[in-house]
Write a protein that holds these residues in place. Structure first.
Motif, PDB file in Angstrom:
ATOM      1  N   TYR A 134       0.836  -1.208   0.000  1.00  8.06           N
ATOM      2  CA  TYR A 134       0.000   0.000   0.000  1.00  8.06           C
ATOM      3  C   TYR A 134       0.866   1.253   0.000  1.00  8.06           C
ATOM      4  N   TYR A 135       1.861   1.294   0.895  1.00 12.54           N
ATOM      5  CA  TYR A 135       2.707   2.487   0.988  1.00 12.54           C
ATOM      6  C   TYR A 135       3.475   2.722  -0.314  1.00 12.54           C
ATOM      7  N   PHE A 136       4.040   1.678  -0.886  1.00 10.59           N
ATOM      8  CA  PHE A 136       4.808   1.762  -2.130  1.00 10.59           C
ATOM      9  C   PHE A 136       3.934   2.376  -3.233  1.00 10.59           C
ATOM     10  N   ALA A 137       2.716   1.854  -3.379  1.00  7.36           N
ATOM     11  CA  ALA A 137       1.808   2.356  -4.410  1.00  7.36           C
ATOM     12  C   ALA A 137       1.382   3.796  -4.131  1.00  7.36           C
ATOM     13  N   ALA A 138       1.038   4.071  -2.878  1.00  4.78           N
ATOM     14  CA  ALA A 138       0.597   5.423  -2.505  1.00  4.78           C
ATOM     15  C   ALA A 138       1.717   6.440  -2.707  1.00  4.78           C
ATOM     16  N   TYR A 139       2.957   6.020  -2.425  1.00  2.00           N
ATOM     17  CA  TYR A 139       4.107   6.910  -2.602  1.00  2.00           C
ATOM     18  C   TYR A 139       4.261   7.293  -4.074  1.00  2.00           C
ATOM     19  N   ILE A 140       4.228   6.312  -4.958  1.00  3.94           N
ATOM     20  CA  ILE A 140       4.364   6.588  -6.395  1.00  3.94           C
ATOM     21  C   ILE A 140       3.267   7.534  -6.856  1.00  3.94           C
ATOM     22  N   TYR A 141       2.041   7.264  -6.436  1.00  3.42           N
ATOM     23  CA  TYR A 141       0.904   8.099  -6.852  1.00  3.42           C
ATOM     24  C   TYR A 141       1.093   9.533  -6.354  1.00  3.42           C
ATOM     25  N   TYR A 142       1.392   9.676  -5.070  1.00  2.70           N
ATOM     26  CA  TYR A 142       1.494  11.005  -4.449  1.00  2.70           C
ATOM     27  C   TYR A 142       2.586  11.840  -5.104  1.00  2.70           C
ATOM     28  N   GLU A 143       3.717  11.223  -5.391  1.00  3.34           N
ATOM     29  CA  GLU A 143       4.816  11.964  -6.013  1.00  3.34           C
ATOM     30  C   GLU A 143       4.529  12.254  -7.494  1.00  3.34           C
ATOM     31  N   ALA A 144       3.859  11.330  -8.174  1.00  2.00           N
ATOM     32  CA  ALA A 144       3.583  11.515  -9.603  1.00  2.00           C
ATOM     33  C   ALA A 144       2.611  12.659  -9.858  1.00  2.00           C
ATOM     34  N   SER A 150      -1.223  -6.789  -8.082  1.00  2.00           N
ATOM     35  CA  SER A 150      -1.697  -5.739  -7.184  1.00  2.00           C
ATOM     36  C   SER A 150      -2.925  -5.007  -7.724  1.00  2.00           C
ATOM     37  N   SER A 151      -3.863  -4.750  -6.861  1.00  2.00           N
ATOM     38  CA  SER A 151      -5.057  -3.975  -7.226  1.00  2.00           C
ATOM     39  C   SER A 151      -4.737  -2.499  -7.408  1.00  2.00           C
ATOM     40  N   TYR A 152      -3.555  -2.071  -6.947  1.00  2.00           N
ATOM     41  CA  TYR A 152      -3.202  -0.654  -7.013  1.00  2.00           C
ATOM     42  C   TYR A 152      -2.621  -0.236  -8.364  1.00  2.00           C
ATOM     43  N   THR A 153      -2.119  -1.187  -9.125  1.00  5.74           N
ATOM     44  CA  THR A 153      -1.469  -0.870 -10.404  1.00  5.74           C
ATOM     45  C   THR A 153      -2.396  -0.073 -11.313  1.00  5.74           C
ATOM     46  N   HIS A 154      -3.655  -0.424 -11.305  1.00 10.86           N
ATOM     47  CA  HIS A 154      -4.671   0.237 -12.123  1.00 10.86           C
ATOM     48  C   HIS A 154      -4.709   1.749 -11.884  1.00 10.86           C
ATOM     49  N   PHE A 155      -4.449   2.167 -10.645  1.00 11.27           N
ATOM     50  CA  PHE A 155      -4.506   3.591 -10.305  1.00 11.27           C
ATOM     51  C   PHE A 155      -3.203   4.316 -10.626  1.00 11.27           C
ATOM     52  N   LEU A 156      -2.123   3.569 -10.717  1.00 13.74           N
ATOM     53  CA  LEU A 156      -0.817   4.183 -10.960  1.00 13.74           C
ATOM     54  C   LEU A 156      -0.563   4.464 -12.442  1.00 13.74           C
ATOM     55  N   GLU A 157      -1.061   3.627 -13.306  1.00 14.15           N
ATOM     56  CA  GLU A 157      -0.791   3.776 -14.739  1.00 14.15           C
ATOM     57  C   GLU A 157      -1.162   5.162 -15.285  1.00 14.15           C
ATOM     58  N   PRO A 158      -2.345   5.722 -14.953  1.00 13.93           N
ATOM     59  CA  PRO A 158      -2.707   7.026 -15.512  1.00 13.93           C
ATOM     60  C   PRO A 158      -1.797   8.178 -15.081  1.00 13.93           C
ATOM     61  N   VAL A 159      -1.152   8.063 -13.908  1.00 16.96           N
ATOM     62  CA  VAL A 159      -0.281   9.158 -13.463  1.00 16.96           C
ATOM     63  C   VAL A 159       1.166   8.960 -13.913  1.00 16.96           C
ATOM     64  N   ILE A 160       1.505   7.751 -14.350  1.00 18.49           N
ATOM     65  CA  ILE A 160       2.848   7.480 -14.869  1.00 18.49           C
ATOM     66  C   ILE A 160       2.937   7.810 -16.358  1.00 18.49           C
ATOM     67  N   ILE A 161       1.861   7.616 -17.091  1.00 19.36           N
ATOM     68  CA  ILE A 161       1.866   7.886 -18.546  1.00 19.36           C
ATOM     69  C   ILE A 161       2.319   9.308 -18.872  1.00 19.36           C
ATOM     70  N   PRO A 162       1.843  10.363 -18.172  1.00 29.00           N
ATOM     71  CA  PRO A 162       2.335  11.714 -18.475  1.00 29.00           C
ATOM     72  C   PRO A 162       3.837  11.882 -18.253  1.00 29.00           C
ATOM     73  N   ILE A 163       4.398  11.143 -17.298  1.00 33.00           N
ATOM     74  CA  ILE A 163       5.845  11.235 -17.050  1.00 33.00           C
ATOM     75  C   ILE A 163       6.602  10.638 -18.234  1.00 33.00           C
ATOM     76  N   ILE A 164       6.109   9.514 -18.738  1.00 33.27           N
ATOM     77  CA  ILE A 164       6.723   8.893 -19.919  1.00 33.27           C
ATOM     78  C   ILE A 164       6.637   9.854 -21.104  1.00 33.27           C
ATOM     79  N   SER A 165       5.473  10.490 -21.280  1.00 26.73           N
ATOM     80  CA  SER A 165       5.281  11.450 -22.378  1.00 26.73           C
ATOM     81  C   SER A 165       6.213  12.641 -22.239  1.00 26.73           C
ATOM     82  N   PHE A 166       6.418  13.095 -21.011  1.00 26.27           N
ATOM     83  CA  PHE A 166       7.299  14.235 -20.753  1.00 26.27           C
ATOM     84  C   PHE A 166       8.708  13.954 -21.266  1.00 26.27           C
ATOM     85  N   HIS A 167       9.217  12.773 -20.978  1.00 28.50           N
ATOM     86  CA  HIS A 167      10.598  12.453 -21.363  1.00 28.50           C
ATOM     87  C   HIS A 167      10.718  12.145 -22.852  1.00 28.50           C
ATOM     88  N   LYS A 168       9.643  11.681 -23.472  1.00 28.49           N
ATOM     89  CA  LYS A 168       9.647  11.518 -24.928  1.00 28.49           C
ATOM     90  C   LYS A 168       9.649  12.876 -25.615  1.00 28.49           C
TER      91      LYS A 168
END
Length: 495
Positions: free
Chosen positions: A294-304, A327-345
Motif C-alpha cells: 500500500y505504501y509503495f503504491a501510494a508513494y508513487i501516486y502522491y509523487e507523480a 496488485s489492485s493498485y497498479t490500475h490507479f498508478l498507470e494514468p499518473v505514470i503515462i504523463p511522465i513517460i510522455s514528458f521524457h519523450k
C-alpha cells in the motif's frame, strides 16, 4: 431545501434498496452545478486513499448510483478533481442516500441513513482528510510556542477526547454501530498521534536554525512515543486516510533519528534524482506485507501527481509491477505514470521556435530591465514555478490565452521563480507544456522586485500581471487563461 422533497423517493425506488450483507449502495443527487463525474475512493481491503478512486457520471438531473462490494466498515470519500464533497462511513449491507449541493458550502453534503447523525458529525471534522485541508502539520502548528512535552501531549489528547465524545454518545444511543465507532476512534487516534510526530519533526528541522522549542531529547521522546502506542503495523490503520502520512512520519523518524541520516546527504540524493529510490528502500527496511504494498503504491501516486515528471518514478513503477504482479493498485498508478513517460519523450523532439529563452540574464534585475531587454512592448507576465501544481493546471488553457493576447498585440512572458538547481527542469517543462513566449528564470534581485510589485514577501503563484512598453505595471492582478472572459474584460479596461 429542494432536495428533501418527496420526488427523491420516486428517483430512488424501493426495489433498489435491498442489499446483500457484503455490499453497499449509494444513491446520490446533486443540487447546483453538476460535475462531469463523481469520484469515490475504492475501499480495497477497507483502505481509504484519495488517489485510489473510481468514478460515476451523474445524469442530466444530477442523479447517480454507486454499488460496491464491502465486507467491513470503511470510509468512502466522494470528490471531484481532489475537491471533497464529503465522506461516508459505510457499514456492509446498508443503503445511503446522499445529497450534494455544489453551491451551498454550509449544507454541501447530507446523508440519509439510520446513522445520519454520525455521518453529519464526522463530516464536521475539519481535518478528516488531506483533501479537505487537514494535515498533521496544520494541527501541530497550534502548539508551535509550547515547550513542555507533557503539555503538548495533554492538549492533543484533549482535542482527541473532545472529538470522540459525541461519537461515544451516538454509540450509547445505538445510532451508530460499534464498528462505525471503532473506525472513527482509530482514525482520530492516529491523526492526533500523527500531529504529535509532526510537531517533533518540525522541531528537528528547526534545530539547525535554533528555532526549536524542544531540545533533541524532548522531541525524540515525543516522537518515539507515538509508535509504541500506535504502531504502523496495526491493520486497522490501513482503513484511515492518514495511513500514508503517518507511515511517512514513521519512516522519517527511523531514518533521521535511529539511523542518524544527515539531511545534507538526502539533499544530494535529491539533486542526483535518486531520492525516491532511497525513500522506497527505506520503506522496505521497516515495512512488509500489505502495509509495504500500500505504501509503495501510494508513494508513487502522491509523487507523480505533483507533475515534476521525475524519470525515477517510471523505474519505481516498473519495480512495483514486478514485485506485485497482481496488485489492485497498479490500475490507479498507470494514468499518473503515462504523463511522465510522455514528458521524457517530448524532450527528444525539437523545441518550438515560439518558445524563446532569454539569454544573458545576469543583468536583468527588475521587470523594467526585462522589458528593456525585450525592446519595450506591452507584456502579459505569468509568474510560475515547476513545483506549482495550479500553475501547470493553467497551461491547459494556453491556446485561448495566446489567441486573446495576439488580438490585443500583447506579448507573453513567463518568469520562473525556480532556484538555480532547477534550471534544467524549468527548461524541460517549458518545452513539454509548449509555453509560447519569452522565458526567464528570476535571479535574486528580479525575485525581490517581483515580491515588491506583488506587495508581499509571500508570493502567491500562479500570478499574472500587465506592464506597458516602459515596464510600468498597468494591472498587477490579472486572470489566467482559465478565466478567459474575465481576462478579456480586464485587458479591454487597461487598453
Amino acid at each position: 431545501m429542494k432536495w428533501f422533497s418527496s420526488v427523491l423517493f420516486v428517483l430512488f425506488p424501493a426495489f433498489l434498496i435491498g442489499q446483500t450483507k457484503n455490499s453497499i449502495q449509494i444513491l446520490g443527487n446533486i443540487n447546483g452545478k453538476i460535475p462531469e463525474t463523481i469520484e469515490y475512493t475504492l475501499p480495497i481491503g477497507g483502505i481509504d486513499y484519495f488517489g485510489f478512486t473510481d468514478s460515476v457520471q451523474p445524469d442530466s438531473s444530477g442523479n447517480f448510483q454507486i454499488n460496491l462490494k464491502v465486507n467491513q466498515t470503511c470510509f468512502i470519500d466522494l470528490s471531484y478533481k481532489y475537491k471533497s464533497f464529503g465522506t461516508l462511513i459505510v457499514d456492509p449491507g446498508m443503503t445511503y442516500k446522499v445529497h450534494i449541493n455544489t453551491e451551498d458550502s454550509k449544507n454541501q453534503f447530507i446523508v440519509e441513513s439510520k446513522n445520519a447523525k454520525g455521518q453529519l458529525l464526522y463530516n464536521q471534522i475539519p481535518n478528516r482528510s488531506m483533501i479537505v485541508g487537514g494535515h498533521f502539520e496544520l494541527e501541530s502548528r497550534k502548539y508551535s510556542k509550547d515547550s513542555v512535552p507533557s503539555v503538548i501531549k495533554q492538549k492533543l489528547e484533549a482535542s482527541r477526547t473532545n472529538e470522540l465524545q459525541s461519537f461515544k454518545d451516538l454509540l450509547k444511543e445505538k445510532i451508530i454501530s460499534k464498528d462505525f465507532y471503532r473506525l472513527v476512534e482509530t482514525d482520530r487516534d492516529y491523526f492526533y498521534k500523527g500531529a504529535q510526530g509532526s510537531f517533533a519533526f518540525i522541531n528537528y528541522l528547526n534545530e539547525s536554525q535554533n528555532k526549536n522549542t524542544l531540545n533533541k531529547t524532548q522531541y525524540t521522546e515525543l516522537w518515539s512515543a507515538i509508535f509504541k502506542s500506535n504502531p504502523v503495523t496495526n491493520p486497522e490503520l490501513l482503513k484511515s486516510p492518514w495511513f500514508y502520512f503517518y507511515t511517512e512520519n514513521y519512516l522519517r523518524y527511523n531514518e533521521l533519528i535511529l539511523d542518524n541520516i544527515n539531511t545534507t546527504f538526502l539533499s544530494e540524493l535529491n539533486k542526483k534524482g535518486l531520492i525516491h529510490t532511497h525513500n522506497i528502500e527505506n520503506a522496505k527496511k521497516h515495512l512488509s506485507g500489505s502495509q509495504l504494498e500500500y505504501y509503495f503504491a501510494a508513494y508513487i501516486y502522491y509523487e507523480a501527481i505533483n507533475n515534476n515528471y521525475e524519470q525515477e518514478l517510471i523505474k519505481l513503477f516498473e519495480e512495483f509491477k514486478k514485485e506485485y504482479p497482481s496488485s489492485s493498485y497498479t490500475h490507479f498508478l498507470e494514468p499518473v505514470i503515462i504523463p511522465i513517460i510522455s514528458f521524457h519523450k517530448k524532450k527528444e523532439e525539437p523545441l518550438n521556435e515560439k518558445v524563446k529563452f532569454v539569454e544573458n540574464t545576469s543583468e536583468i534585475n527588475s521587470v523594467k530591465d526585462l522589458v528593456k531587454k525585450l525592446n519595450g512592448k506591452p507584456f502579459y507576465i505569468d509568474v510560475w514555478a515547476t513545483w506549482c501544481g495550479p500553475c501547470k493546471e493553467e497551461f491547459k488553457d494556453n491556446p485561448k490565452l495566446y489567441e486573446l493576447l495576439k488580438s490585443k498585440n500583447i506579448t507573453m512572458v513567463y518568469i520562473s521563480i525556480d532556484k538555480e538547481g532547477k534550471d534544467k527542469q524549468w527548461r524541460d517543462m517549458a518545452h513539454f507544456y509548449n509555453l509560447e513566449g519569452y522565458h526567464i528564470r528570476a535571479n535574486k534581485k528580479l525575485d525581490d522586485d517581483l515580491r515588491n510589485i506583488f506587495g508581499s514577501q509571500s508570493l502567491a503563484i500562479p500570478w499574472h500581471f500587465l506592464v506597458d512598453e516602459n515596464g510600468t505595471v498597468l494591472n498587477k492582478k490579472l486572470s489566467g487563461g482559465s478565466e478567459i472572459q474575465n481576462l478579456e474584460k480586464q485587458l479591454t479596461e487597461n487598453k
